[in-house]
Design a protein around this motif. Sequence first.
Motif, PDB file in Angstrom:
ATOM      1  N   ILE A  89       0.841  -1.199   0.000  1.00 33.31           N
ATOM      2  CA  ILE A  89       0.000   0.000   0.000  1.00 33.31           C
ATOM      3  C   ILE A  89       0.873   1.244   0.000  1.00 33.31           C
ATOM      4  N   GLY A  90       1.969   1.214   0.743  1.00 39.91           N
ATOM      5  CA  GLY A  90       2.886   2.358   0.768  1.00 39.91           C
ATOM      6  C   GLY A  90       3.487   2.636  -0.597  1.00 39.91           C
ATOM      7  N   THR A  91       3.882   1.590  -1.282  1.00 42.39           N
ATOM      8  CA  THR A  91       4.434   1.760  -2.634  1.00 42.39           C
ATOM      9  C   THR A  91       3.377   2.311  -3.577  1.00 42.39           C
ATOM     10  N   MET A  92       2.146   1.847  -3.439  1.00 43.88           N
ATOM     11  CA  MET A  92       1.061   2.373  -4.268  1.00 43.88           C
ATOM     12  C   MET A  92       0.819   3.858  -3.970  1.00 43.88           C
ATOM     13  N   LYS A  93       1.001   4.236  -2.720  1.00 47.36           N
ATOM     14  CA  LYS A  93       0.806   5.639  -2.364  1.00 47.36           C
ATOM     15  C   LYS A  93       1.929   6.497  -2.937  1.00 47.36           C
ATOM     16  N   VAL A  94       3.172   6.004  -2.831  1.00 47.82           N
ATOM     17  CA  VAL A  94       4.317   6.748  -3.344  1.00 47.82           C
ATOM     18  C   VAL A  94       4.219   6.915  -4.860  1.00 47.82           C
ATOM     19  N   THR A  95       3.764   5.893  -5.553  1.00 49.86           N
ATOM     20  CA  THR A  95       3.653   5.959  -7.018  1.00 49.86           C
ATOM     21  C   THR A  95       2.318   6.543  -7.484  1.00 49.86           C
ATOM     22  N   GLU A  96       1.535   7.068  -6.538  1.00 47.25           N
ATOM     23  CA  GLU A  96       0.272   7.761  -6.793  1.00 47.25           C
ATOM     24  C   GLU A  96      -0.818   6.864  -7.389  1.00 47.25           C
ATOM     25  N   GLU A  97      -0.698   5.555  -7.168  1.00 48.10           N
ATOM     26  CA  GLU A  97      -1.741   4.640  -7.635  1.00 48.10           C
ATOM     27  C   GLU A  97      -3.020   4.800  -6.817  1.00 48.10           C
ATOM     28  N   LEU A  98      -2.885   5.150  -5.537  1.00 54.71           N
ATOM     29  CA  LEU A  98      -4.075   5.361  -4.706  1.00 54.71           C
ATOM     30  C   LEU A  98      -4.863   6.573  -5.202  1.00 54.71           C
ATOM     31  N   ASP A  99      -4.147   7.617  -5.633  1.00 52.70           N
ATOM     32  CA  ASP A  99      -4.828   8.790  -6.195  1.00 52.70           C
ATOM     33  C   ASP A  99      -5.563   8.418  -7.478  1.00 52.70           C
ATOM     34  N   ALA A 100      -4.953   7.539  -8.270  1.00 58.91           N
ATOM     35  CA  ALA A 100      -5.596   7.091  -9.505  1.00 58.91           C
ATOM     36  C   ALA A 100      -6.880   6.320  -9.198  1.00 58.91           C
ATOM     37  N   LEU A 101      -6.846   5.490  -8.151  1.00 53.94           N
ATOM     38  CA  LEU A 101      -8.058   4.753  -7.763  1.00 53.94           C
ATOM     39  C   LEU A 101      -9.178   5.707  -7.369  1.00 53.94           C
ATOM     40  N   ARG A 102      -8.820   6.731  -6.596  1.00 52.68           N
ATOM     41  CA  ARG A 102      -9.825   7.707  -6.169  1.00 52.68           C
ATOM     42  C   ARG A 102     -10.385   8.469  -7.375  1.00 52.68           C
ATOM     43  N   THR A 103      -9.537   8.738  -8.352  1.00 49.60           N
ATOM     44  CA  THR A 103      -9.970   9.434  -9.566  1.00 49.60           C
ATOM     45  C   THR A 103     -11.032   8.618 -10.308  1.00 49.60           C
ATOM     46  N   PHE A 104     -10.858   7.289 -10.283  1.00 52.61           N
ATOM     47  CA  PHE A 104     -11.834   6.410 -10.922  1.00 52.61           C
ATOM     48  C   PHE A 104     -13.071   6.182 -10.060  1.00 52.61           C
ATOM     49  N   GLY A 132      -1.137  -3.301   9.416  1.00 54.26           N
ATOM     50  CA  GLY A 132      -0.336  -3.284   8.187  1.00 54.26           C
ATOM     51  C   GLY A 132      -0.880  -2.305   7.164  1.00 54.26           C
ATOM     52  N   CYS A 133      -2.177  -2.332   6.944  1.00 51.68           N
ATOM     53  CA  CYS A 133      -2.788  -1.424   5.971  1.00 51.68           C
ATOM     54  C   CYS A 133      -2.722   0.025   6.450  1.00 51.68           C
ATOM     55  N   TYR A 134      -2.979   0.237   7.729  1.00 48.42           N
ATOM     56  CA  TYR A 134      -2.916   1.603   8.274  1.00 48.42           C
ATOM     57  C   TYR A 134      -1.522   2.199   8.083  1.00 48.42           C
ATOM     58  N   GLN A 135      -0.508   1.424   8.387  1.00 50.17           N
ATOM     59  CA  GLN A 135       0.858   1.940   8.224  1.00 50.17           C
ATOM     60  C   GLN A 135       1.183   2.193   6.747  1.00 50.17           C
ATOM     61  N   GLY A 136       0.621   1.408   5.861  1.00 47.94           N
ATOM     62  CA  GLY A 136       0.815   1.657   4.433  1.00 47.94           C
ATOM     63  C   GLY A 136       0.207   2.982   4.005  1.00 47.94           C
ATOM     64  N   PHE A 137      -0.979   3.284   4.535  1.00 47.03           N
ATOM     65  CA  PHE A 137      -1.635   4.553   4.206  1.00 47.03           C
ATOM     66  C   PHE A 137      -0.948   5.755   4.855  1.00 47.03           C
ATOM     67  N   GLN A 138      -0.146   5.535   5.894  1.00 50.74           N
ATOM     68  CA  GLN A 138       0.520   6.636   6.598  1.00 50.74           C
ATOM     69  C   GLN A 138       1.789   7.121   5.906  1.00 50.74           C
ATOM     70  N   ILE A 139       2.219   6.431   4.896  1.00 48.99           N
ATOM     71  CA  ILE A 139       3.460   6.805   4.209  1.00 48.99           C
ATOM     72  C   ILE A 139       3.260   8.117   3.475  1.00 48.99           C
ATOM     73  N   ARG A 140       4.187   9.047   3.729  1.00 44.99           N
ATOM     74  CA  ARG A 140       4.099  10.389   3.135  1.00 44.99           C
ATOM     75  C   ARG A 140       5.256  10.691   2.192  1.00 44.99           C
ATOM     76  N   GLY A 141       6.411  10.129   2.482  1.00 40.52           N
ATOM     77  CA  GLY A 141       7.603  10.463   1.714  1.00 40.52           C
ATOM     78  C   GLY A 141       7.849   9.497   0.571  1.00 40.52           C
ATOM     79  N   GLY A 142       9.119   9.124   0.425  1.00 35.82           N
ATOM     80  CA  GLY A 142       9.511   8.235  -0.657  1.00 35.82           C
ATOM     81  C   GLY A 142       9.738   6.817  -0.184  1.00 35.82           C
TER      82      GLY A 142
END
Length: 196
Positions: A55-70, A151-161
């Motif tokens: 989830i953290g990698t998806m957040k860093v690569t902006e895949e989560l933003d893409a999901l929200r866009t859809f 595990g999921c919560y910590q993935g969503f908490q990632i802000r940096g790289g």
Amino acid sequence: MDIVIAYQGAEQLRTIGANIFIVDLVGTALLREIGPLVVAILIAGRSGSAYAAQIGTMKVTEELDALRTFGLSPTELLVLPRMLALLVALPLLTVYADVLGVFGGMLIASNQLNVSFTAFLTRFEEAVALRHFLIGIGKAPFFAVIIALVGCYQGFQIRGGVDDVGRHTTISVVQSIFLVIIFDALCSILLNWWSL
């Protein structure tokens, strides 16, 4: 872990001539506490960390933003399937650990205390109540929810790289294990109060 407890217990039981009671020690401790707890700790290290990293990698690569866009909810799409998977897998893995642990205890009892497999299984059936197994299996889904949510919560908490991914992955493992142990301790206290 159970083999270690059986081996150490065998040394003490041999000195007082209570060889057969290795069955009580192994059965109760394994089914009620050790099996579910060791499996949860292993899964927290393996799957909980993977959830945070994915989830953290998806957040860093902006895949989560893409999901929200859809118009898709990352929580429904990423958290619920992982939690459901652990809700199924953790109890099954706990049963597997219980079976292997009892077999390991049988080997130690046979080699160290001259308790035959037949005598071990007969005593196991008499001395170890079904409730110990059910209590251990009953803890597994709660452990699964704790591990998945942390595990999921910590993935969503990632802000940096990428560095932040590693840090939060480590945090997820530590927090999951800590919370699982705390929950297990609280269960032990409550079950003791209720004389279970």
